[in-house]
Design a protein around this motif. Sequence first.
Motif, PDB file in Angstrom:
ATOM      1  N   GLY A  67       0.784  -1.224   0.000  1.00 20.98           N
ATOM      2  CA  GLY A  67       0.000   0.000   0.000  1.00 20.98           C
ATOM      3  C   GLY A  67       0.816   1.274   0.000  1.00 20.98           C
ATOM      4  O   GLY A  67       0.248   2.367   0.061  1.00 20.98           O
ATOM      5  N   TRP A  68       2.140   1.153  -0.078  1.00 20.14           N
ATOM      6  CA  TRP A  68       3.021   2.319  -0.065  1.00 20.14           C
ATOM      7  C   TRP A  68       3.884   2.295  -1.323  1.00 20.14           C
ATOM      8  O   TRP A  68       4.553   1.292  -1.600  1.00 20.14           O
ATOM      9  N   PRO A  69       3.892   3.388  -2.086  1.00 12.92           N
ATOM     10  CA  PRO A  69       4.631   3.389  -3.358  1.00 12.92           C
ATOM     11  C   PRO A  69       6.144   3.371  -3.165  1.00 12.92           C
ATOM     12  O   PRO A  69       6.699   4.181  -2.415  1.00 12.92           O
ATOM     13  N   ASP A  70       6.778   2.429  -3.825  1.00 15.70           N
ATOM     14  CA  ASP A  70       8.229   2.352  -3.866  1.00 15.70           C
ATOM     15  C   ASP A  70       8.717   3.136  -5.094  1.00 15.70           C
ATOM     16  O   ASP A  70       7.917   3.638  -5.881  1.00 15.70           O
ATOM     17  N   LEU A  71      10.033   3.219  -5.278  1.00 14.00           N
ATOM     18  CA  LEU A  71      10.568   4.086  -6.317  1.00 14.00           C
ATOM     19  C   LEU A  71      11.644   3.380  -7.127  1.00 14.00           C
ATOM     20  O   LEU A  71      12.624   2.878  -6.569  1.00 14.00           O
ATOM     21  N   PHE A  72      11.445   3.356  -8.444  1.00 19.18           N
ATOM     22  CA  PHE A  72      12.472   2.876  -9.375  1.00 19.18           C
ATOM     23  C   PHE A  72      13.095   4.075 -10.070  1.00 19.18           C
ATOM     24  O   PHE A  72      12.378   4.965 -10.548  1.00 19.18           O
ATOM     25  N   VAL A  73      14.415   4.105 -10.143  1.00 19.96           N
ATOM     26  CA  VAL A  73      15.136   5.188 -10.808  1.00 19.96           C
ATOM     27  C   VAL A  73      16.006   4.575 -11.905  1.00 19.96           C
ATOM     28  O   VAL A  73      16.931   3.810 -11.626  1.00 19.96           O
ATOM     29  N   GLY A  74      15.683   4.892 -13.147  1.00 20.82           N
ATOM     30  CA  GLY A  74      16.484   4.410 -14.266  1.00 20.82           C
ATOM     31  C   GLY A  74      17.704   5.298 -14.471  1.00 20.82           C
ATOM     32  O   GLY A  74      17.570   6.504 -14.634  1.00 20.82           O
ATOM     33  N   THR A  75      18.874   4.718 -14.449  1.00 21.18           N
ATOM     34  CA  THR A  75      20.102   5.500 -14.639  1.00 21.18           C
ATOM     35  C   THR A  75      20.685   5.220 -16.016  1.00 21.18           C
ATOM     36  O   THR A  75      20.519   4.134 -16.577  1.00 21.18           O
ATOM     37  N   TYR A  76      21.372   6.207 -16.542  1.00 19.84           N
ATOM     38  CA  TYR A  76      21.800   6.163 -17.942  1.00 19.84           C
ATOM     39  C   TYR A  76      23.276   5.773 -18.081  1.00 19.84           C
ATOM     40  O   TYR A  76      23.615   4.601 -18.005  1.00 19.84           O
ATOM     41  N   LEU A  77      24.167   6.719 -18.236  1.00 17.74           N
ATOM     42  CA  LEU A  77      25.571   6.419 -18.524  1.00 17.74           C
ATOM     43  C   LEU A  77      26.509   7.000 -17.471  1.00 17.74           C
ATOM     44  O   LEU A  77      26.169   7.966 -16.791  1.00 17.74           O
ATOM     45  N   ARG A  78      27.694   6.407 -17.369  1.00 16.69           N
ATOM     46  CA  ARG A  78      28.774   7.004 -16.578  1.00 16.69           C
ATOM     47  C   ARG A  78      29.423   8.068 -17.471  1.00 16.69           C
ATOM     48  O   ARG A  78      30.160   7.753 -18.402  1.00 16.69           O
ATOM     49  N   TYR A  79      29.136   9.302 -17.143  1.00 17.27           N
ATOM     50  CA  TYR A  79      29.517  10.379 -18.053  1.00 17.27           C
ATOM     51  C   TYR A  79      29.837  11.627 -17.242  1.00 17.27           C
ATOM     52  O   TYR A  79      29.195  11.905 -16.224  1.00 17.27           O
ATOM     53  N   SER A  80      30.830  12.372 -17.687  1.00 18.10           N
ATOM     54  CA  SER A  80      31.125  13.658 -17.076  1.00 18.10           C
ATOM     55  C   SER A  80      31.523  14.637 -18.162  1.00 18.10           C
ATOM     56  O   SER A  80      32.080  14.250 -19.208  1.00 18.10           O
ATOM     57  N   LEU A  81      31.227  15.904 -17.942  1.00 19.03           N
ATOM     58  CA  LEU A  81      31.574  16.934 -18.919  1.00 19.03           C
ATOM     59  C   LEU A  81      33.081  17.050 -19.092  1.00 19.03           C
ATOM     60  O   LEU A  81      33.572  17.401 -20.171  1.00 19.03           O
TER      61      LEU A  81
END
Length: 557
Positions: A182-196
Amino acid sequence: MRAAVGFAGVVCLFVLHSCSPSETPVKNVTSDRDQWFSDAADRTGLRFTHANGMSGAHSMTEILGSGVALVDYDNDGDLDVFLVQSHGRSRLFRNNLVETGSLSFTDVTDASGIVTTGYGMGVATGDFDNDGFVDLYVTSFGSNQLFHNNGDGTFTDVSKHSGTDVAGWSVSAAFFDYDRDGWPDLFVGTYLRYSLDHNTECFSPSGAVDYCTPNTYRAQPSRLFHNNRDGTFTDVTARSGIGSEFGPALGVSTADFNGDGWTDLFVANDSQPNQLWINRHDGTFKNTALAAGVALTAEGKAEASMGVDAGDADNDGDDDLFITEQNGEGHNLYINDGKGAFEDQSARSGLAAASLAFTGFGTAWFDYDNDGWLDLLTVNGAVQTIQALAQAHDPFPLHQTKQLYRGIEHGGHVRFEDVSPKAGRVFQLSEVGRGAAFGDIDNDGDTDVVINNNNGPARLLINNVGNRKHWIGLHLTANRSVGILGARVEVIRKNSPTLWRRSRVDGSYASANDPRVLVGLGDSTETPTVRVHWTDGRTTELRDVTLDRYITVTEPR
């Protein structure tokens, strides 16, 4: 009984109610009634221009933002709009529909207290503390932010306290109740290992400097957070199995793909195999994408998957998958057998050929003409230089037009016709489309679309044709919660096929949709029986549901 809540054009009584015409009709916000969709952003005050801050270095972050959310943050019965900014501050616009009787927006960002600090990418919505007010989770290139809705028009940044201030590069995220507590969990999609600081220089076929492909950089594991029911989350990425496989995640869709009553997770990966995480009921997931036929195309190729949505395309009672791809690949349609195995019908449906010249991002299954068959809209824009535009000295040579596909039954299968030329002048605009959120923003019984263009103006596509057919709308609640994400709605009719729809806010690309369930019924005047299948396994049945109205249905205690 709780107090009445007004929608523009309808007045509703809570708990279980029907809605009847109000004394104040919704004013027509567009004079372009000959068009199926017309852009009402400027005339309604939804004025926003995304900035990507491009410097000429062709950094990859410039080409992926940005998302948009449709969210009734003040619980007044109409959808407000949150637009993610990359180079600057994201903005919250309040919908004045219920208050004034006409569709208009007011920028309330300063009063809301929302201050985004990262290079914004996307947004997810969900009532993470079950207080009855929807909260916002903003993803970014940098640290993500969770904004708690205080219920008085203001938000508090609880990112660090909640434990969800993920650093790195995140694009799409989704709240969903994977353990059915009854409590919303959270999925976080991550992209690339990247830095400017370590931006690789890449080149187009002509030899000019261009944006790199995702395979230039390493992918990251996505993240899963369990809701502790006290305002905090625990990172269960490793324990759940989600962290066992890497992938440059862009699109995210949650649904019960194998029909076992537990919510699963589909992740669209950019140029690497997609992932279908099947819920094992014990807090762990198994990636079955390869065996299920959705990791790769029918030809065994990993494509540049970006946007995604799950919906019952063929009206057989299970959720199918649509995924947008890069130009030259064609978008993909995977038809579910009801048990979590899929058949690639991209070519047979007509979608592959019709989309071959486009790079798609934001998308959704929605019935734009309310005929009972789901349609598709794709928001398009390239990720590498279009040579013809570059030769014309275009400053951002990635723009493309949008596409609208009408779903029709054909020989026992579903086919799609590209009807973009008939859809209105806004479909002729060439822009770098990214985020798209779908919902009934003017409460008139059809689905509208808000688009956040990369380095360009936002668009508000008002649907002018859907409510010419019959429809029913359901606003699902559970006690204090503002929506039961994942609940399935079954619409039973004696003389027509049964229709299945799902309450969801995720899908598309980096965006959040209207959680209400809107079901088109075509020309039929039959009042259907509606069954709401809640995520905990219980069912609520409503007989002889009145047409052309929204009703609110509260989950039984």
